[in-house]
Design a protein around this motif. Structure first.
Motif, PDB file in Angstrom:
ATOM      1  N   PRO A  62       1.469  -3.024  -8.636  1.00 15.45           N
ATOM      2  CA  PRO A  62       3.156  -3.154  -8.945  1.00 15.45           C
ATOM      3  C   PRO A  62       4.064  -2.251  -8.316  1.00 15.45           C
ATOM      4  O   PRO A  62       3.330  -1.331  -7.527  1.00 15.45           O
ATOM      5  N   GLN A  63       5.158  -2.338  -8.438  1.00 16.40           N
ATOM      6  CA  GLN A  63       6.139  -1.666  -7.914  1.00 16.40           C
ATOM      7  C   GLN A  63       7.271  -1.029  -8.713  1.00 16.40           C
ATOM      8  O   GLN A  63       7.888  -1.793  -9.273  1.00 16.40           O
ATOM      9  N   PRO A  64       7.151   0.293  -9.120  1.00 20.39           N
ATOM     10  CA  PRO A  64       6.498   1.307  -8.295  1.00 20.39           C
ATOM     11  C   PRO A  64       5.231   1.370  -8.584  1.00 20.39           C
ATOM     12  O   PRO A  64       4.834   0.727 -10.053  1.00 20.39           O
ATOM     13  N   ALA A  65       4.196   2.227  -8.015  1.00 21.17           N
ATOM     14  CA  ALA A  65       2.926   2.366  -8.536  1.00 21.17           C
ATOM     15  C   ALA A  65       2.708   2.870  -9.490  1.00 21.17           C
ATOM     16  O   ALA A  65       3.504   3.859 -10.098  1.00 21.17           O
ATOM     17  N   GLN A  66       1.753   2.614 -10.218  1.00 26.23           N
ATOM     18  CA  GLN A  66       1.238   3.245 -11.540  1.00 26.23           C
ATOM     19  C   GLN A  66       0.947   4.910 -11.524  1.00 26.23           C
ATOM     20  O   GLN A  66       0.710   5.343 -10.291  1.00 26.23           O
ATOM     21  N   PRO A  67       1.312   5.514 -12.317  1.00 27.47           N
ATOM     22  CA  PRO A  67       1.108   7.111 -12.275  1.00 27.47           C
ATOM     23  C   PRO A  67      -0.093   7.789 -12.218  1.00 27.47           C
ATOM     24  O   PRO A  67      -0.296   8.934 -11.840  1.00 27.47           O
ATOM     25  N   ASN A  68      -1.143   6.899 -12.712  1.00 21.91           N
ATOM     26  CA  ASN A  68      -2.596   7.469 -12.766  1.00 21.91           C
ATOM     27  C   ASN A  68      -3.304   6.645 -11.625  1.00 21.91           C
ATOM     28  O   ASN A  68      -3.439   5.444 -11.706  1.00 21.91           O
ATOM     29  N   LEU A  69      -4.549   7.345 -11.014  1.00 19.14           N
ATOM     30  CA  LEU A  69      -5.261   6.532 -10.163  1.00 19.14           C
ATOM     31  C   LEU A  69      -6.604   7.331 -10.271  1.00 19.14           C
ATOM     32  O   LEU A  69      -6.685   8.732 -10.289  1.00 19.14           O
ATOM     33  N   LEU A  70      -7.829   6.612 -10.242  1.00 16.87           N
ATOM     34  CA  LEU A  70      -9.121   6.936 -10.120  1.00 16.87           C
ATOM     35  C   LEU A  70      -9.777   6.226  -8.893  1.00 16.87           C
ATOM     36  O   LEU A  70      -9.887   5.135  -9.027  1.00 16.87           O
TER      37      LEU A  70
END
Length: 384
Positions: A62-70
Motif C-alpha cells: 500500500p501507499q504509504p507503506a505500513q509502519p512495521n516490517l519483518l
C-alpha cells in the motif's frame, strides 16, 4: 566545468535524491509541518491489500507503506523442488492476507502484505542470464558474518499491526518445514509519514532526515526503473537489495546542525540544498562561495550519489529504522537493474561523508517474483 559540477535539470535532481536515499536509505529532507497523530485505525477496519495481481503486494502497495516490517532470509535445502515450495507459499500468503488461515490466531490481517523473493543461487538454476542471477559484490564498511551474506529466500512481511509479523513468519516457515533453513531476520519500523510534495510522503529516519523523498512514483517511472519487462517468466517482478546497517548515532548527534547538513548537502530544517532555494530546488553543484568553496561540499551525500554523475536510475525504497541489535537501518530498495544499486554505491564508497556513519552487517539481493493468482501460482514459469 566537470559533469559533477554542471547545473542539473529537475529530472536529474529527482534522480539524485532518489539515488541518494536508495543506496544508503538516508535521504536529506525537509522539516515539514507536524502531522496530526490521531489514533491509528484498528487492523479490523484497515483496508486489505490484495495479494494477487500482476505484481506482488508490498512493493508499491500500500501507499504509504505500513509502519512495521519483518524481513526473514532463509536458505532452501539442497534437492528441494523449488516450484512446489513457492506455489505452497503463495497459497498460504493468499489465505493469510484474506484472514482465512487459522494460523493467524484470530488476529485480523488488516493491511498485511507478504513479498517473496528468491536469491541468485536459485535464479541461476532457472537460467544463468536471468535478472536476479548476479550476486552483490563486496563493498567497504561491511562487517558481515558468513550467514548474514546472501540467501535463497526473502520473506518481507509488512503490516500496521506489529503482532502480525512473528505470527505470519511462523506460519510461512512452518508451511515450508524442513525445506528451508532460516539465516537471519530483522524487524523495523517507520516513523510517521511526512508530506513531501503532492501525492508523496516519506518517514523520518534515526538521523533526523526524511528517508525516501523521491523515487519512481509515477506509472511511467515505475515501468522505466522498477518493474522487469522480461523475459516472460520474470516480467512484473523486480530486483530487491536488502542491507542491514548500524548507524553511529552518538557521533552523528554530536555534530553541529551545520556539520550534519554538510554531510547530506541539504538544510535539515527546510530540506533545501545548501546551494539555496527550497526542498524542490535543483542542487546547484557548481555554486561556490565568494572565496571559491563549493556550497554543496565535495563529499556531501547529495553530490556523491547524484545519478547524473553516477549514471544510475531511480530506486524505490522501503527502509525501516531498527533498534536491535543496535540503532540502525534495514534498507530495502527495489529496481529493475542491480547495476542501479551497485554503480551508485561504488561511486559513493570512496568519499561519501554519510557512509562514514554506517556499517553494513547483513546484505543480500533477491529476484522479487512476479505477481500470482489462482491460475498462475507464485514462481510459475520460472521453477518447476
Amino acid at each position: 566545468m566537470s559533469r559533477a559540477d554542471a547545473h542539473p535539470s529537475r529530472r536529474a535532481f529527482i534522480g539524485a535524491t532518489g539515488a541518494v536515499a536508495a543506496t544508503t536509505g538516508l535521504t536529506a529532507g525537509c522539516e515539514a509541518p507536524a502531522v496530526r497523530q490521531d489514533r491509528p485505525p484498528s487492523p479490523a477496519s484497515t483496508p486489505r491489500v490484495a495479494a494477487t495481481g500482476r505484481h506482488q503486494a508490498g512493493v508499491t502497495l500500500p501507499q504509504p507503506a505500513q509502519p512495521n516490517l519483518l524481513a526473514v532470509v532463509a536458505d532452501v535445502t539442497d534437492g528441494v523442488a523449488v516450484g512446489p515450495l513457492l506455489a505452497e507459499l503463495g497459497r498460504a500468503v493468499h489465505a493469510l492476507t484474506a484472514g482465512a488461515d487459522p494460523r493467524l490466531l484470530g488476529l485480523p490481517p488488516g493491511d498485511l502484505t507478504v513479498t517473496i523473493g528468491v536469491g541468485p543461487r536459485l535464479v541461476r538454476r532457472a537460467g544463468p542470464s536471468l535478472p536476479g542471477a548476479a550476486d552483490l559484490p563486496r563493498f567497504s564498511r561491511e562487517r558481515i558474518a558468513p550467514r548474514s551474506r546472501g540467501g535463497d529466500l526473502l520473506l518481507q512481511i509488512c503490516a500496521g499491526d506489529p503482532l502480525l509479523l512473528p505470527v505470519v513468519a511462523t506460519a510461512l516457515l512452518r508451511q515450508a518445514g524442513d525445506r528451508v533453513r532460516e539465516r537471519w531476520r530483522q524487524s523495523g519500523r517507520r516513523g510517521p509519514d511526512v508530506p513531501v510534495t503532492k501525492g508523496v510522503s516519506a518517514p523520518r529516519n534515526l538521523l533526523g532526515f526524511i528517508d525516501g523523498i523521491v523515487g519512481p512514483h509515477t506509472d511511467a517511472e515505475q515501468r522505466r526503473h522498477l518493474w522487469l519487462a522480461g523475459p516472460a517468466p520474470v516480467a512484473g517482478g523486480t530486483i530487491a537489495v536488502v542491507r542491514r546497517m548500524e548507524l553511529d548515532l552518538p557521533r552523528f548527534a554530536a555534530l553541529s546542525v551545520a556539520d550534519q547538513e554538510a554531510v547530506f548537502g541539504r538544510r535539515r530544517a527546510s530540506g533545501a540544498p545548501l546551494s539555496g532555494g527550497t526542498v524542490a530546488s535543483d542542487p546547484q553543484l557548481g555554486a561556490k562561495t565568494p572565496d571559491g568553496r563549493y556550497l554543496v561540499p565535495a563529499d556531501a551525500h547529495v553530490r556523491r550519489a547524484h545519478p547524473g554523475v553516477v549514471g544510475a536510475g531511480l530506486m524505490l525504497r522501503r527502509s525501516y529504522s531498527t533498534d536491535e541489535p543496535s540503532p540502525g537501518l534495514l534498507f530495502i530498495s527495489f529496481q529493475n537493474d542491480l547495476r542501479t544499486f551497485t554503480k551508485t554505491l561504488a561511486h559513493m564508497d570512496g568519499s561519501d561523508a554519510l557512509l562514514g556513519f554506517t556499517t553494513t552487517t547483513a546484505t543480500a539481493t533477491f529476484l522479487v517474483l512476479p505477481g500470482f493468482d489462482h491460475q498462475r501460482p507464485l514462481g510459475a514459469g520460472l521453477f518447476r
